[in-house]
Each structure stands twice: as C-alpha cells, then as structure tokens.
Design a protein around this motif. Structure first.
Motif, PDB file in Angstrom:
ATOM      1  N   ASN A 100      36.106  44.352  39.271  1.00 23.42           N
ATOM      2  CA  ASN A 100      36.153  42.935  39.629  1.00 23.42           C
ATOM      3  C   ASN A 100      35.883  42.685  41.109  1.00 23.42           C
TER       4      ASN A 100
ATOM      5  N   ALA B 139      36.827  33.126  37.319  1.00 22.09           N
ATOM      6  CA  ALA B 139      37.937  34.066  37.438  1.00 22.09           C
ATOM      7  C   ALA B 139      39.220  33.468  36.875  1.00 22.09           C
TER       8      ALA B 139
ATOM      9  N   SER C 109      41.211  40.036  39.967  1.00 22.77           N
ATOM     10  CA  SER C 109      40.310  38.887  40.078  1.00 22.77           C
ATOM     11  C   SER C 109      40.557  38.095  41.356  1.00 22.77           C
TER      12      SER C 109
ATOM     13  N   ILE D  35      37.654  38.740  44.282  1.00 20.40           N
ATOM     14  CA  ILE D  35      36.201  38.629  44.081  1.00 20.40           C
ATOM     15  C   ILE D  35      35.484  38.080  45.308  1.00 20.40           C
TER      16      ILE D  35
ATOM     17  N   GLY E 169      38.340  40.368  29.740  1.00 19.32           N
ATOM     18  CA  GLY E 169      38.479  40.633  31.165  1.00 19.32           C
ATOM     19  C   GLY E 169      39.029  39.416  31.872  1.00 19.32           C
ATOM     20  N   SER E 170      39.320  39.575  33.156  1.00 21.07           N
ATOM     21  CA  SER E 170      39.811  38.451  33.958  1.00 21.07           C
ATOM     22  C   SER E 170      38.690  37.802  34.766  1.00 21.07           C
ATOM     23  N   VAL E 171      37.537  38.464  34.831  1.00 22.05           N
ATOM     24  CA  VAL E 171      36.366  37.901  35.515  1.00 22.05           C
ATOM     25  C   VAL E 171      35.206  37.861  34.524  1.00 22.05           C
TER      26      VAL E 171
ATOM     27  N   THR F  31      33.283  41.428  33.198  1.00 25.79           N
ATOM     28  CA  THR F  31      32.961  42.600  33.998  1.00 25.79           C
ATOM     29  C   THR F  31      33.634  43.827  33.389  1.00 25.79           C
TER      30      THR F  31
END
Length: 699
Positions: free
Chosen positions: A562, A273, A539, A542, A311-313, A304
């Motif tokens: 996320n 993340a 993120s 999660i 993305g951030s994840v 994701t």
C-alpha cells in the motif's frame, strides 16, 4: 488440596497401581479394537438388524465421542427399524434412545455427539415431551451448573416450546422471566458461571422490549449492581467482566473512506483508501463530464497486493481508449463494500470529486467531498451519475438527531448520556485497580472503557491524547503481569501507539467516529523505536514520501503493497524473516533491511521477482537495498555468492549493499534532496561494500 473448579487433585500413583491400570487399559483397548472391526463389517455389509445395533451400543458405551458410530447408529435405526414403523412403535424406539443417551450422559455429560443425538430423537418424534426434557437438563445443571452443553440444550428446549406458543406472547414472556430467574439462582450460587451470564444476556433483551424508558433504566441499574457484586467478590474471574462489557455495549465499528486521489493520467488511475480491509460487492461508480454531460467512465477496480479481490487500498484503471473530462466523480454506496472484520459497516455514501485538468503530480490532489444522502439512495445499486445533491439542513443538525448508544439495552438522543455512563464505570473500575493493582482483568476492562470513551470525542483533543497515553501504559503493565499473553498486549499497544503517532495524517470526519485524510498530508514520518509489532493501517501511508520504521519489532513487510508514493523506507533492526509486498511499491528507491532475521537468499529474491515489471515500466529507476547484519550474508557465503545469485534473478534494477566490517555507530545519517527535504538513510554506520546490479540499464 484443590485444583481448578474445586476439583481435588489426585495423588501420584504407586508403580503397582500404575501397572494394574495399564493392564486394565490394554484389555479395554483389545475389546474396543474388536468392536471396531465388527463395526467395519456392519458398514461394509449394510447390516441393519438388532445385532448391528447392539454392536454400536457396546462401542458407544466405551467411546461416546466417536461421532461416526452415532452416524452409523442413526442409519441402522432409520433404515432397519423406523422406515416401516407406525407412530406408536417409532415413539417407543425414540424413547429408548433417549434413555440410552441419558445413561451415557451421566458418564460423560460434555459430549457434543450425545446431546446432538438426543436432539435428533426429539425432532423426529411425533409428540416430544419438552417438559420432561427441561426437567432432565435441570438435573444435569444441578450436578454441574457450568456445563455449557446443558445450557445450550436448555436454550434449545425453550426455543422449541416458544415456537409452539408463538401466538401467545404473554406465555413466551413469562417463560423468559422464569429462565431469567433461573440464571439469577445459578449466578448467586457461583459468580463464575459464564454460561449463566451468557444465557442472561440472551433473555434480558426480550424482557425489556415492552418496558418504558424509566423501567428499562431501572432494570439496567439492577444488572450493574449484580455484576459489580460479582466483580468485587472475585475480580480475577472473567465471567462477570464479560457480562459487564456486554451490558455497557460497544459502538458499532464504522469503516472510514479516508480519501481518493489521482495517481496516473495515461491511463487514468484513481486510488481510494479505507481504514480497514474490505471486499467489493459492487464496483464504485466513476463518472466524468464531457461538454457538460455526465457519462459513466468504464474501467476496472482492483485492490493492491497479490489478492486483487480484497484490500484497504483500491485502484481504478480506465478502459483503453476511453476519454475523460476535466474532473471525475467517484461515488461509494454503503452496500458497495463489505468488511472482512465482522461488525464493520460504511454508515453512509460518500462522494469524491477529482480534478484532472492539472496533470502536474506535484500539485494535484483529490478534493474530498463527504456528503450525506437520503436513505432512499443508500441502497440504490443502479448507480446514479452526476453530483449528489446537498442534504437538507446541515450535518451538525443530523448528528444531533441521531440515537446514541448508552448501554447495550438503551439509547439516547444525547451523546452526553453515553459519556456519563462511561465516566461512571471507569471511575468504578479505577477503584478496583487501586485495590488489586496486579489483577489483569480490571486493567483490561479499564483500557477497553477508555477506548470507548475516546470514540465520543475528537481524536485531536487533549483528552483523547491523555486517554491514548494511559491505555498504552495499561498495555505495558499487562505485559509485565501477564507475560503468557504478551503478544496480544503488544499488538494492542501497537494499535494505540500507531493511532497516536499518525494523527497528522487524518482528521475527524463530520460523523464520529469516522476519520478521513487531512487536507495537508505530511511527506515524511518517523516511527522509529516505537515498539511496533505490525502496521495496523498501512493505507494511511499512501501519500508519504519517506517512512522510518527503524528499531521496532515488525515481523512482516506485506504492508509494502500500500506504499504507493513512498520512495525511502527504513526497516532496519526489526524481526523480518522474509521480504514480501515490495513488488507492489511502485515508487520505492531506497530500502534498508539491515539488522533483521532474513536467513535465506530466496526470502530476499521473493520480494523482487515481480518488482521490475511493476516498477521499471513506470519510472525506469532502481532501488537500493541494504542487507547488512542479516544471517543471509554469512549463510550464503559472502558477497561473491550473493552477487552470482542476484545475477541469476534476471534483469532487475536493484543495488544490494551488505555489511562487511563493524556495526554502525548509533547516529542518524541524514540526506537532503534538491528540495531540502530530509531523508533517513539509516540509524547506524558501517564500513560496507556496495555492489550495484542494474542489468536492465543497458537494454
């Protein structure tokens, strides 16, 4: 009576004058249309003669911003006159063009295309008169000192002359000083000259390059004096404020690698993340140890969400039939990622070691290890395998050896110098806010400076919390005094509230201003009634099991992509019109969307079209969705129609509930699971009909 920029407002026209003007304009339109037809004939017939050139001249005198005509004119000049012309003849043609453009510029000095045509002439002349051009643009700036086209053209001229004198640094520096003095004169005439302030910023860095530290500090202090004089003269004008912010400077935005965790063992899946959206330049290195031998672990990294490229994840899934040992190592180098937001960078490589011996999801977690590495490895895209060696010395020593930003033109080995500058400037702006309490610009700058000061301290310090609270109050004040920009201030307020309310999720990194996941992650988070307009960093969530976002102003559910572990989510009483991202929430069991603005059944169905594939293939569970108090219920004709529509979707494990009677009472309904964990079932009570659809249960 005067309007903007000192221009006199015109009196309303009489009916007779208005009619006369309309008749005159009608004649001009007919003439223009006739010339336009002539231009089409020129283009179709490929004419390159004097008659064709005259038609473009006539058209451009009537419509100088018609860029196609300028393109046609250059084609006529090049192919009909310049290709076979000698140097002397070509220079005469270009000179005539410069005179033609100059005449037209007097009528419309803010035409992009005329200034561009002038550059084309100069760049094709054998011996352009740059000194003459500088005098010409100086006269235009005397007529309108804020004409940004003129300022841009002036910088262009200076660049061309500097290229000719590139080897003579003293001459180039003297010219920069002359231009700097020119900006001083223009600013003294009118502080509200953004172009002059901007030009000044481009020159100042060049002028202080060879100064001693003491001379540089004196120069910066003089600039602060100048800008303060402008600000106190007219605190509502943004030009000086923007220069003030540039002078103070901003810390470069650092991307934080929040942490890594194992989320599946067969196949092995690892999640990493970040605190903002990034793209991958190179896949992160994943290695494992089998029989004490480090080997690379084959697999694929995907973000994701619907776009797997950013993305951030990010999730790593091992390739089929690949073995892994009792632990895996993930190494992320600085050049492995690039930020979507300009100016953000990952300052150093990070390493995560993850245990895979314990396959109990309830207790396993990524064991984060952040290690400083040498610069010779930071850009090594060959990807070494195995543990990264400990850095020489400790991280605290390395932090003290860094150069910290003080202003945009100065640095220091001590963060205290940056803090002292910010404290001084904050005190100065506070005085102005007290004098002009309803002036938006001092309030905005105060909020910005406080945010910069916050970057210099621990996010969990009492001072940081005080700054957060004050900045939130400042955004609320801006909303009240500047309602036209309300959405901008609300979004900024959302970011500040989010940062304050999620402190339990993150901790300070060893390298400020980065953050990372706290070692003990909370399972439940209540962010209800916080006035949030969006989720800035999804993120962060999660690891959550329950998330309550009831009674905010959230408009989008895309952040659901996320929420890898969230089972219960309350989004009641927001501003959601369409359900998105739920197909990427693999653990979701309860979702309340009551009291939103979903008007069409398709906007509900869209969220679940691909949900069953991602959800049921892993857990086989169902999700309960509350849809009460949404327009879709009445728009679609009640529960019977909704029931039939849902059957049309297919075998999806979903329970739909909607309101049929009165609004729920304003109270919390709390449920406890077998472990005694409190879950939020909603914040209002209603008599309801529950319809369960689990068409896939019998298959």
């Amino acid at each position: 009576m005067e309007g903007r920029h000192g221009q006199k407002k015109e009196k309303a026209e009489s009916p007779e004058a208005l009619k006369a003007r309309e008749e005159k304009e009608a004649v001009l339109v007919r003439e223009y249309l006739g010339l336009k037809d002539s231009l089409k004939e020129i283009v179709d017939s490929n004419r390159r003669d004097n008659e064709a050139l005259k038609i473009t001249t006539a058209l451009l005198r009537k419509s100088p911003d018609y860029y196609t005509i300028w393109n046609v004119r250059r084609t006529i000049l090049k192919e009909g006159f310049l290709d076979n012309a000698n140097e002397e003849t070509a220079n005469i043609i270009y000179t005539n063009e410069l005179e033609f453009v100059q005449d037209n510029l007097r009528l419309n000095p803010k035409s992009y295309f005329m200034w561009n045509h002038r550059r084309w002439c100069l760049e094709n002349m054998s011996k352009p008169r740059w000194d003459k051009e500088l005098g010409m643009v100086g006269k235009f700036l005397e007529m309108d000192a804020r004409n940004f086209h003129g300022w841009d053209y002036r910088r262009y001229i200076i660049r061309q002359v500097d290229l000719q004198d590139g080897q003579n640094k003293d001459t180039v520096l003297a010219r920069a000083q002359t231009e700097f003095d020119f900006t001083t004169a223009k600013i003294s005439q009118n502080f509200s000259n953004y172009s002059a302030w901007h030009n000044r910023s481009t020159l100042l860095g060049k002028l202080v390059e060879n100064l001693t530290e003491q001379e540089r500090e004196a120069t910066v202090d003089n600039e602060f004096d100048l800008v303060k004089n402008a600000i106190y003269t007219d605190p509502e004008d943004q030009s000086a404020w923007l220069y003030d912010l540039w002078l103070i400077g901003r810390e470069q935005r650092s991307i934080s690698t929040l942490g890594a965790s194992v989320i599946s063992f067969n196949p092995l899946e690892i999640v990493v993340a970040f605190d903002e959206i990034v793209k991958l330049r190179h896949p992160f290195t994943v290695s494992t140890r089998i029989d004490h031998v480090a080997i690379p672990l084959a697999g694929e990294w995907r973000a994701t969400g619907s776009d797997a490229s950013l993305g951030s994840v990010w999730i790593f899934q091992q390739a089929p039939e690949v073995e892994y040992g009792p632990s895996v190592e993930v190494v992320i180098f600085s050049d492995d990622i690039c930020a979507v937001r300009a100016g953000s960078t990952l300052p150093a490589a990070v390493c995560f070691e993850l245990e895979t011996l314990n396959q109990d999801f309830a207790s396993i977690s990524g064991r984060l290890g952040r290690l400083e590495i040498g610069k010779n490895l930071m850009y090594d895209v060959t990807k070494r395998i195995g543990p990264i060696a400990e850095p020489a010395g400790n991280l605290e020593t390395q932090e003290r050896s860094k150069k910290h930003l003080v202003t945009s033109l100065t640095t220091s080995g001590s963060m205290d110098d940056r803090v002292a500058l910010l404290d001084r400037e904050i005190a100065s702006v506070r005085e102005l806010v007290e004098l002009e309490p309803d002036c938006k610009w001092p309030i905005q700058i105060l909020s910005t400076l406080l945010s910069e000061l916050r970057k210099t301290m621990s996010i969990h310090s009492s001072r940081a919390k005080e700054i957060d609270d004050e900045c939130i109050e400042l955004q609320e004040k801006l909303i009240s005094i500047d309602p036209l920009r309300q959405e901008r201030y609300e979004d900024r307020r959302t970011q500040l509230v989010f940062d304050r309310e999620t402190l339990s999720i993150v901790k300070d990194s060893k390298r400020l201003p980065e953050v990372e996941f706290a070692e003990n992650q909370p399972r439940d988070l209540d962010l209800s009634m916080r006035g949030l307009t969006h989720i800035p960093i999804s993120s962060y969530f999660i690891h959550l099991d329950t998330l309550n976002l009831d009674s905010n102003a959230i408009t989008s559910t895309r952040f659901l992509r996320n929420l890898l572990s969230v089972r219960r989510l309350n989004l009641s009483n927001n501003l959601i019109e369409r359900l998105e991202g739920v197909q990427h929430a693999p653990s979701l069991e309860f979702l309340s969307l009551e009291g939103n603005q979903i008007a069409k059944w398709e906007d509900v169905m869209a969220g679940f079209v691909f949900w069953r594939e991602g959800k049921l293939s892993r857990t086989g569970a169902t999700v309960k969705v509350l849809l009460g108090l949404n327009p879709v219920v009445e728009n679609e004709g009640g529960e019977y129609v909704l029931e039939k529509r849902w059957e049309d979707v297919g075998e999806v494990g979903v329970q739909i509930q909607w309101q049929t009677d009165e609004v729920r009472l304003a109270e919390e309904v709390q449920l406890r699971d077998d472990e005694g964990v409190i879950h939020m079932e909603g914040t209002r009570r209603v008599s309801a009909t529950v319809v369960e659809f689990d068409a896939g249960a019998g298959h």
